[in-house]
Design an enzyme around this catalytic site. Structure first.
Site, PDB file in Angstrom:
ATOM      1  N   VAL A   1       0.822  -1.207   0.000  1.00 49.63           N
ATOM      2  CA  VAL A   1       0.000   0.000   0.000  1.00 49.63           C
ATOM      3  C   VAL A   1       0.855   1.256   0.000  1.00 49.63           C
ATOM      4  O   VAL A   1       0.684   2.147  -0.831  1.00 49.63           O
ATOM      5  CB  VAL A   1      -0.952   0.007   1.214  1.00 49.63           C
ATOM      6  CG1 VAL A   1      -1.787   1.287   1.237  1.00 49.63           C
ATOM      7  CG2 VAL A   1      -1.869  -1.218   1.177  1.00 49.63           C
ATOM      8  N   ALA A   2       1.794   1.346   0.941  1.00 47.78           N
ATOM      9  CA  ALA A   2       2.593   2.570   1.053  1.00 47.78           C
ATOM     10  C   ALA A   2       3.857   2.291   1.839  1.00 47.78           C
ATOM     11  O   ALA A   2       3.929   1.355   2.644  1.00 47.78           O
ATOM     12  CB  ALA A   2       1.785   3.678   1.727  1.00 47.78           C
ATOM     13  N   LYS A   3       4.853   3.136   1.615  1.00 50.10           N
ATOM     14  CA  LYS A   3       6.100   3.095   2.373  1.00 50.10           C
ATOM     15  C   LYS A   3       6.287   4.449   3.024  1.00 50.10           C
ATOM     16  O   LYS A   3       6.474   5.460   2.339  1.00 50.10           O
ATOM     17  CB  LYS A   3       7.280   2.782   1.439  1.00 50.10           C
ATOM     18  CG  LYS A   3       8.647   2.844   2.114  1.00 50.10           C
ATOM     19  CD  LYS A   3       8.831   1.742   3.146  1.00 50.10           C
ATOM     20  CE  LYS A   3      10.249   1.753   3.718  1.00 50.10           C
ATOM     21  NZ  LYS A   3      10.416   0.743   4.780  1.00 50.10           N
ATOM     22  N   GLY A   4       6.176   4.499   4.339  1.00 47.83           N
ATOM     23  CA  GLY A   4       6.334   5.751   5.056  1.00 47.83           C
ATOM     24  C   GLY A   4       7.717   5.869   5.664  1.00 47.83           C
ATOM     25  O   GLY A   4       8.575   5.004   5.508  1.00 47.83           O
TER      26      GLY A   4
ATOM     27  N   PHE B   1       8.377   5.688   8.665  1.00 46.86           N
ATOM     28  CA  PHE B   1       8.487   4.925   9.907  1.00 46.86           C
ATOM     29  C   PHE B   1       8.050   3.481   9.762  1.00 46.86           C
ATOM     30  O   PHE B   1       8.159   2.707  10.695  1.00 46.86           O
ATOM     31  CB  PHE B   1       7.646   5.625  10.987  1.00 46.86           C
ATOM     32  CG  PHE B   1       8.056   5.290  12.381  1.00 46.86           C
ATOM     33  CD1 PHE B   1       7.180   4.659  13.253  1.00 46.86           C
ATOM     34  CD2 PHE B   1       9.322   5.588  12.838  1.00 46.86           C
ATOM     35  CE1 PHE B   1       7.556   4.344  14.547  1.00 46.86           C
ATOM     36  CE2 PHE B   1       9.700   5.286  14.127  1.00 46.86           C
ATOM     37  CZ  PHE B   1       8.824   4.666  14.979  1.00 46.86           C
TER      38      PHE B   1
ATOM     39  N   THR C   1       6.191   0.227   6.795  1.00 48.18           N
ATOM     40  CA  THR C   1       5.600  -0.183   5.529  1.00 48.18           C
ATOM     41  C   THR C   1       4.161  -0.645   5.777  1.00 48.18           C
ATOM     42  O   THR C   1       3.881  -1.313   6.759  1.00 48.18           O
ATOM     43  CB  THR C   1       6.414  -1.345   4.919  1.00 48.18           C
ATOM     44  OG1 THR C   1       7.749  -0.892   4.665  1.00 48.18           O
ATOM     45  CG2 THR C   1       5.791  -1.828   3.624  1.00 48.18           C
ATOM     46  N   VAL C   2       3.260  -0.269   4.883  1.00 53.17           N
ATOM     47  CA  VAL C   2       1.853  -0.663   5.001  1.00 53.17           C
ATOM     48  C   VAL C   2       1.543  -1.678   3.905  1.00 53.17           C
ATOM     49  O   VAL C   2       1.785  -1.424   2.725  1.00 53.17           O
ATOM     50  CB  VAL C   2       0.907   0.542   4.893  1.00 53.17           C
ATOM     51  CG1 VAL C   2      -0.547   0.094   5.064  1.00 53.17           C
ATOM     52  CG2 VAL C   2       1.257   1.591   5.931  1.00 53.17           C
TER      53      VAL C   2
ATOM     54  N   LYS D   1       0.385  -2.202   9.141  1.00 57.90           N
ATOM     55  CA  LYS D   1       1.572  -1.346   9.216  1.00 57.90           C
ATOM     56  C   LYS D   1       2.678  -2.131   9.914  1.00 57.90           C
ATOM     57  O   LYS D   1       2.484  -2.630  11.030  1.00 57.90           O
ATOM     58  CB  LYS D   1       1.245  -0.066   9.990  1.00 57.90           C
ATOM     59  CG  LYS D   1       2.396   0.910  10.115  1.00 57.90           C
ATOM     60  CD  LYS D   1       1.930   2.152  10.875  1.00 57.90           C
ATOM     61  CE  LYS D   1       3.041   3.159  11.062  1.00 57.90           C
ATOM     62  NZ  LYS D   1       2.571   4.361  11.812  1.00 57.90           N
TER      63      LYS D   1
ATOM     64  N   ASP E   1      -0.844  15.466  12.566  1.00 62.15           N
ATOM     65  CA  ASP E   1      -0.404  15.197  11.196  1.00 62.15           C
ATOM     66  C   ASP E   1      -1.604  15.106  10.256  1.00 62.15           C
ATOM     67  O   ASP E   1      -1.713  14.183   9.445  1.00 62.15           O
ATOM     68  CB  ASP E   1       0.425  13.913  11.137  1.00 62.15           C
ATOM     69  CG  ASP E   1       1.316  13.855   9.891  1.00 62.15           C
ATOM     70  OD1 ASP E   1       1.533  14.918   9.262  1.00 62.15           O
ATOM     71  OD2 ASP E   1       1.791  12.768   9.551  1.00 62.15           O
TER      72      ASP E   1
END
Length: 410
Positions: free
Chosen positions: A112-115, A117, A119-120, A135, A229
């Site tokens: 889904v996403a890489k933040g 802090f 990985t999702v 997450k 945020d």
């Protein structure tokens, strides 16, 4: 971190400052922290299912040039129970240790996403036949950032909140080297992707999203929680097109009357009192909402992004925040009241929003709002999962028990 020319204020929660934006400084590590990292790096254990299957596919990279970790050999008895050293879980008891084969069988479906802090991942719970988002946070990263308390706060807050417009927590657990936070999965994507696709939103759609965001922020603030945020990337869209506020990684409990000092969030959305190092309170979230609504309604941000919080603060102070006259009088008034540099004069009370000209004719009942699908959102192309990339799973210990490509248990 504080304003230019001043020393750093003491963190309000005993933890160092966090900055989820470019230009953040790196804090020196405490000696106890280095000790923890050394202890964790020396841990060996067996890795099950997914980790070994993914590592076998291709060499994995950590960062830009790090080499893949050498994995220990599998034990002769695959079915033997793995017992983790007790000290690994002592500092985060909020995350129970899951045995190698537990009641939940999860299968990774996509990335889904890489933040900054974690990985999702998109996963399938084979027992419930339901899709979730997980997450995955490396413990070493938690220790490196000295953010144990913030991790506990995130889970504590998400266990406490229950609202139609909040991305709800499903479950939490820990493996040998990672923390796992499972939430509901939103198939329609996020508000930022929608905004990038259309450029700007019609005022009626902006009004609906603004109403839903007002409701959820007022709910959090009444519980003494500040999000810190609020941005388009952290607003997911559910299967009916309604918003879900997500990512409580920087949130904290802040009782009314207390003040915070940590500089954290995303630079372009941060209120001036946050950029200056505080003190600030819940009204900082309303500034972030003002930036978000400005971008939704005009197609651009009120102030350009800067390299660090000092430059961003200077830009915010110099910005005229000229609101296009093409917007309705009610929306222009709302934006001017949210983007007010004095937090004490900023629009921030629910009863004021209810009576505001921009929201005339809108209901502030969450259940009534949810009954009607957002046709504008549903009419656009739905979000697609990013293809799986082996690099995503570097240094990933398998607590998701069904490897990719393996059929779900019957």
């Amino acid at each position: 971190m504080g304003a230019a020319g001043s020393g750093p204020p003491p963190p309000e929660d005993g933890s160092p400052e966090l900055l989820k934006a470019p230009g953040a400084g790196v804090l020196p590590e405490a000696s106890w922290l280095r000790g923890w990292k050394t202890a964790l790096s020396s841990i060996s254990g067996t890795l099950l299912g997914l980790e070994r299957a993914l590592v076998a596919r291709a060499p994995l990279k950590l960062g830009q040039a790090a080499e893949a970790e050498q994995l220990p050999p599998l034990p002769e008895k695959e079915g033997s129970e793995r017992r983790l050293p007790q000290f690994i879980s002592l500092f985060l008891p909020e995350f129970p240790i899951r045995p190698p084969v537990g009641e939940r069988q999860l299968k990774i479906l996509g990335f889904v996403a890489k933040g900054s802090f974690g990985t999702v991942l998109k996963v399938l719970d084979c027992r419930q036949e339901k899709v979730f988002a997980v997450k995955v946070v490396p413990k070493v990263e938690v220790l490196r950032r000295d953010s144990l308390r913030q991790c506990k706060e995130e889970v504590s807050i998400q266990k406490q909140v229950c609202h139609p417009f909040v991305h709800c927590l499903g479950d939490t657990w820990q493996g040998q080297r990672h923390l796992f936070i499972m939430c509901s999965y939103c198939s329609t994507g996020d508000l930022h992707s929608l905004w990038k696709a259309v450029g700007r939103l019609a005022e009626a759609v902006t009004r609906l999203f603004a109403t839903e965001l007002v409701l959820v922020l007022a709910y959090l603030h009444n519980l003494g929680i500040v999000h810190r945020d609020v941005k388009m990337e952290n607003i997911l869209l559910d299967e009916q097109g309604h918003l879900k506020l997500a990512d409580f990684g920087l949130s904290r409990h802040l009782p009314w009357g207390d003040r915070a000092y940590t500089i954290c969030g995303t630079l372009q959305y941060m209120a001036p009192e946050v950029l200056s190092g505080g003190p600030y309170a819940h009204s900082a979230d309303w500034w972030s909402m003002g930036v978000l609504l400005f971008a939704l309604a005009t197609g651009k941000f009120p102030a350009a992004p800067e390299k660090d919080h000092v430059a961003m603060l200077d830009s915010v102070k110099r910005c005229s925040y000229a609101i296009p006259p093409t917007l309705s009088l009610g929306l222009r008034l709302l934006l001017s009241e949210l983007l007010c540099q004095d937090p004490q004069r900023r629009l921030r009370h629910l009863h004021r929003f209810r009576s505001h000209p921009f929201f005339r004719g809108m209901t502030f009942d969450a259940e009534i709002l949810r009954k009607r699908p957002v046709e504008f959102v549903l009419g656009l192309q739905r979000a697609q999962d990013t293809p799986l990339d082996a690099a995503v799973f570097s240094d990933f210990d398998c607590d998701l028990t069904v490897p990719v490509g393996q059929p779900c248990p019957g």
